[in-house]
Design a protein around this motif. Structure first.
Motif, short mmCIF file in Angstrom:
data_model
loop_
_atom_site.label_atom_id
_atom_site.label_comp_id
_atom_site.label_asym_id
_atom_site.label_seq_id
_atom_site.Cartn_x
_atom_site.Cartn_y
_atom_site.Cartn_z
N VAL A 124 63.13 -1.39 53.73
CA VAL A 124 62.39 -0.61 52.73
C VAL A 124 62.89 -0.97 51.34
N ARG A 125 64.21 -1.00 51.16
CA ARG A 125 64.78 -1.33 49.85
C ARG A 125 64.32 -2.71 49.38
N ARG A 126 64.36 -3.69 50.28
CA ARG A 126 63.98 -5.05 49.91
C ARG A 126 62.50 -5.15 49.54
N LEU A 127 61.64 -4.56 50.35
CA LEU A 127 60.22 -4.64 50.04
C LEU A 127 59.88 -3.90 48.75
N ILE A 128 60.52 -2.79 48.50
CA ILE A 128 60.31 -2.08 47.23
C ILE A 128 60.81 -2.95 46.08
N GLY A 129 61.95 -3.58 46.25
CA GLY A 129 62.48 -4.46 45.21
C GLY A 129 61.55 -5.62 44.91
N TYR A 130 61.02 -6.25 45.96
CA TYR A 130 60.07 -7.36 45.77
C TYR A 130 58.83 -6.85 45.04
N GLY A 131 58.34 -5.70 45.46
CA GLY A 131 57.16 -5.12 44.83
C GLY A 131 57.39 -4.79 43.38
N GLU A 132 58.58 -4.30 43.06
CA GLU A 132 58.90 -3.97 41.67
C GLU A 132 58.86 -5.21 40.79
N VAL A 133 59.39 -6.33 41.30
CA VAL A 133 59.38 -7.58 40.53
C VAL A 133 57.95 -8.01 40.24
N VAL A 134 57.10 -7.98 41.26
CA VAL A 134 55.70 -8.39 41.09
C VAL A 134 54.97 -7.41 40.17
N TYR A 135 55.18 -6.13 40.39
CA TYR A 135 54.52 -5.11 39.57
C TYR A 135 54.87 -5.29 38.09
N GLN A 136 56.14 -5.44 37.78
CA GLN A 136 56.55 -5.61 36.39
C GLN A 136 55.95 -6.89 35.80
N ALA A 137 55.97 -7.96 36.56
CA ALA A 137 55.43 -9.22 36.05
C ALA A 137 53.95 -9.10 35.72
N VAL A 138 53.18 -8.49 36.62
CA VAL A 138 51.73 -8.41 36.44
C VAL A 138 51.34 -7.31 35.47
N LYS A 139 51.81 -6.10 35.71
CA LYS A 139 51.35 -4.95 34.94
C LYS A 139 52.01 -4.83 33.57
N GLN A 140 53.27 -5.22 33.45
CA GLN A 140 53.95 -5.05 32.17
C GLN A 140 53.96 -6.34 31.34
N ASP A 141 54.13 -7.48 32.01
CA ASP A 141 54.26 -8.74 31.29
C ASP A 141 52.96 -9.53 31.22
N GLY A 142 51.94 -9.09 31.96
CA GLY A 142 50.67 -9.80 31.96
C GLY A 142 50.71 -11.15 32.65
N ALA A 143 51.66 -11.34 33.56
CA ALA A 143 51.82 -12.61 34.26
C ALA A 143 50.82 -12.74 35.41
N GLU A 144 50.62 -13.96 35.86
CA GLU A 144 49.83 -14.22 37.07
C GLU A 144 50.79 -14.49 38.21
N VAL A 145 50.39 -14.12 39.41
CA VAL A 145 51.20 -14.41 40.59
C VAL A 145 50.53 -15.55 41.33
N LEU A 146 51.28 -16.62 41.51
CA LEU A 146 50.78 -17.80 42.21
C LEU A 146 51.67 -18.07 43.42
N LEU A 147 51.05 -18.38 44.55
CA LEU A 147 51.78 -18.77 45.75
C LEU A 147 51.57 -20.27 45.94
N LYS A 148 52.65 -21.01 45.93
CA LYS A 148 52.56 -22.46 46.05
C LYS A 148 53.22 -22.90 47.34
N THR A 149 52.44 -23.60 48.16
CA THR A 149 52.95 -24.15 49.41
C THR A 149 52.56 -25.62 49.45
N GLY A 150 53.54 -26.50 49.34
CA GLY A 150 53.23 -27.92 49.31
C GLY A 150 52.33 -28.24 48.13
N ASP A 151 51.14 -28.80 48.42
CA ASP A 151 50.19 -29.15 47.37
C ASP A 151 49.18 -28.05 47.10
N SER A 152 49.26 -26.95 47.82
CA SER A 152 48.28 -25.86 47.70
C SER A 152 48.84 -24.73 46.83
#
Length: 87
Positions: free
Chosen positions: A52-80
């Motif tokens: 629970v702690r880890r998933l909340i921590g991961y979510g907090e990082v993404v939330y702050q990046a998107v909602k507060q910093d206006g960042a985009e979240v990109l998932l990169k796997t190999g060439d995709s």
């Protein structure tokens, strides 16, 4: 000084954690959340509480990046690369 103390990683004190005692919460979660927690428990060999702690921590990082910093979240796997839309 013992070998264990010498080889122990340096941990930085988090002043906010020191001031605020942990709170116990009770929440109801759906099947998707249970599956996510079970995956972390199985893959990382941690307790339910730590998962629970880890998933909340991961979510907090993404939330702050998107909602507060206006960042985009990109998932990169190999060439995709995929854009993740957070509502």
């Amino acid at each position: 000084m013992s070998a264990a103390a010498t080889n122990a990683p340096q941990q930085r004190a988090n002043p906010e954690k020191e001031k605020t005692p942990p709170k116990r919460i009770n929440v109801a979660v759906g099947p998707e959340t249970i599956r996510a927690l079970e995956a972390v428990i199985e893959r990382e060999g941690v307790s339910l509480t730590e998962a629970v702690r880890r998933l909340i921590g991961y979510g907090e990082v993404v939330y702050q990046a998107v909602k507060q910093d206006g960042a985009e979240v990109l998932l990169k796997t190999g060439d995709s690369t995929k854009q993740v839309i957070i509502l």
